[in-house]
Design an enzyme around this catalytic site. Structure first.
Site, PDB file in Angstrom:
ATOM      1  N   ASP A 233       0.876  -1.175   0.000  1.00  0.00           N
ATOM      2  CA  ASP A 233       0.000   0.000   0.000  1.00  0.00           C
ATOM      3  C   ASP A 233       0.914   1.226   0.000  1.00  0.00           C
ATOM      4  OD1 ASP A 233      -1.708   2.119   0.560  1.00  0.00           O
ATOM      5  OD2 ASP A 233      -2.892   1.001   2.029  1.00  0.00           O
ATOM      6  N   HIS A 234       0.937   1.955  -1.135  1.00  0.00           N
ATOM      7  CA  HIS A 234       1.887   3.056  -1.281  1.00  0.00           C
ATOM      8  C   HIS A 234       1.578   4.232  -0.347  1.00  0.00           C
ATOM      9  CE1 HIS A 234       5.313   4.751  -3.016  1.00  0.00           C
ATOM     10  NE2 HIS A 234       5.141   4.395  -4.287  1.00  0.00           N
ATOM     11  N   ARG A 235       0.395   4.252   0.250  1.00  0.00           N
ATOM     12  CA  ARG A 235       0.108   5.289   1.247  1.00  0.00           C
ATOM     13  C   ARG A 235       0.955   5.085   2.492  1.00  0.00           C
ATOM     14  NH1 ARG A 235      -6.095   4.432   2.331  1.00  0.00           N
ATOM     15  NH2 ARG A 235      -5.216   2.323   2.535  1.00  0.00           N
TER      16      ARG A 235
END
Length: 455
Positions: A425-427
């Protein structure tokens, strides 16, 4: 006095359940502990036992119907006893829940017996060549079809769908003339239908006008109707609906990115052979799971969750193992995996996997994972990516170990290579962190001295 059998509560988030099968019928004798029915929640399919002994006097909620938790689904008592008047409740569909830090994973059709604490139920001459008239789409404006008895009888005898016919009677009511005009417009008289095919279409309510004929001269055969039946839309099980809902939620809300590395498994596989000779039966999955646990302890940011506004770290590694069963996808969870030895990890994983295959996992054993491993190594897959479970920060996809030519010290040699792909999850996780984590797993799997110390 007749005793009510209530719909049990199968978890804090469960508001309703669907009765998928009654094991008993009205008038059957039941004993305490007998299985009365099976229920399906968004978490599992479970068997519900009887808390009472007597006769099943009346079933209130039929098979295939849903009811809220606590609703009366049946009565048990003695023959002849008065049964209170009960109106079958209408279960409301539960509103979609927002992503939680550790939401339930996809759930299997497990059937462990359940006993809640409360004293209720525990838990076709050739067809003339003419331009076909398109079939009118079925209107979904109203669930009630206005049709005269003679018109209904004609549609049923003709094996056609009355909902496709536009009525000319009062308030749009379909009358016999409308049906005959519809049949003429679609050249029904020119159709060639075998008697058996027509009988099957009538029985199964298949619109014969929608069936593609395969018989000689365009004759509709039984197989054509059967094929149409197989293509008929079917309502997905609650478990598959939940899988679809949560994975869609994950793809939409979590910006996925992927890092793939190749792991040279040659030395570890040789060491595994040595262990087998010492009667130590460790699987490749055991080494993968242990490597993930060790890597998560060194990269705590990967063992974290986010809702897009806040991020939180999980002090324990609750390791999910994605597994495919006939009914769908399940994710048994190894609790506090960081506290387990390799042997304990092996035993726990083997037990969970066996009970998943047998449909004996409890809902509590499929919730709360902080990181998941999806291993398709046994399916001859060179590479794949996995979708992150909602509430987690990443998932590891493990592919098959394949013999490949590689360069070692300037020489081309055959080595056993396994690709692993981390979906992140790039967040929450940046590329460098993901790359470091994936390579940490790689390095541990290739470090035979590490495994010698752990076995």
């Amino acid at each position: 006095m007749a005793q009510p059998v209530l719909m049990p509560k199968m978890g804090q988030s469960v508001e309703e359940c669907t009765i998928v099968k009654w094991r008993c019928q009205d008038g059957d004798k039941v004993k305490k502990g007998d299985i009365l029915f099976e229920i399906e929640t968004e978490k599992a399919v479970l068997e519900v036992e009887s808390f009472y002994e007597g006769t099943l006097l009346k079933i209130v909620i039929n098979q295939g119907q849903a009811a809220p938790v606590g609703a009366t689904v049946a009565f048990i008592g003695q023959p002849g006893e008065a049964i209170p008047a009960v109106v079958a409740p209408t279960a409301q569909a539960a509103a979609p829940q927002p992503a939680a830090p550790t939401p339930p994973a996809a759930v299997p059709a497990a059937r462990p017996a359940v006993k809640p604490a409360t004293p209720v139920a525990t838990a076709a001459a050739p067809v003339p060549v003419t331009a076909p008239v398109p079939l009118a789409p079925v209107s979904a404006a109203s669930n009630r079809l206005m049709i005269s008895p003679r018109a209904r009888a004609l549609t049923e005898h003709s094996a056609i769908d009355a909902a496709r016919i536009k009525g000319s009677g009062p308030n749009g009511r379909i009358v016999e003339k409308d049906v005959r005009n519809y049949l003429d417009a679609h050249n029904y008289a020119g159709l060639r239908i075998s008697p058996a095919a027509k009988a099957l279409a009538i029985k199964e309510k298949v619109d014969i006008l929608t069936v593609t004929a395969s018989g000689e001269g365009g004759r509709v055969m039984v197989g054509d109707v059967e094929r149409s039946l197989k293509e008929r839309p079917k309502v997905m099980s609650k478990m598959r609906q939940i899988i679809a809902q949560r994975l869609t939620q994950s793809v939409v809300t979590s910006p996925h990115f992927y890092v793939t590395v190749e792991v040279d498994m040659t030395d570890l596989l040789e060491f595994r052979k040595e262990l087998k000779q010492r009667n130590l039966q460790y699987s490749v999955t055991d080494f993968i799971l242990e490597s993930v646990v060790l890597a998560l302890q060194e990269s705590p940011g990967v063992n974290s969750s986010t809702d897009g506004k806040s991020a939180w770290w999980h002090s324990s590694v609750h390791l999910g193992m994605a597994a495919s069963i006939a009914e769908g996808l399940v994710v048994p969870v190894i609790r506090n995996a960081e506290k387990l030895s390799l042997k304990e990890l092996h035993d726990t994983a083997a037990d969970l996997a066996a009970r998943a295959r047998d449909g004996k996992l409890l809902p509590s054993e499929m919730t709360g994972s902080t990181f998941t491993v999806s291993n398709m190594g046994m399916l001859n897959v060179e590479n794949f990516t996995a979708i992150i479970n909602p509430g987690e920060g990443a998932i590891l996809a493990v592919s098959s170990t394949l013999e490949k030519p590689v360069v070692r010290k300037g020489q081309i040699v055959a080595r056993s290579i396994m690709k692993i792909t981390l979906s992140s999850d790039h967040r929450l996780i940046d590329g460098a962190v993901a790359a470091l984590f994936a390579n940490t797993i790689k390095n541990k799997l290739e470090d035979v001295e590490l495994w010698k110390s752990l076995t």
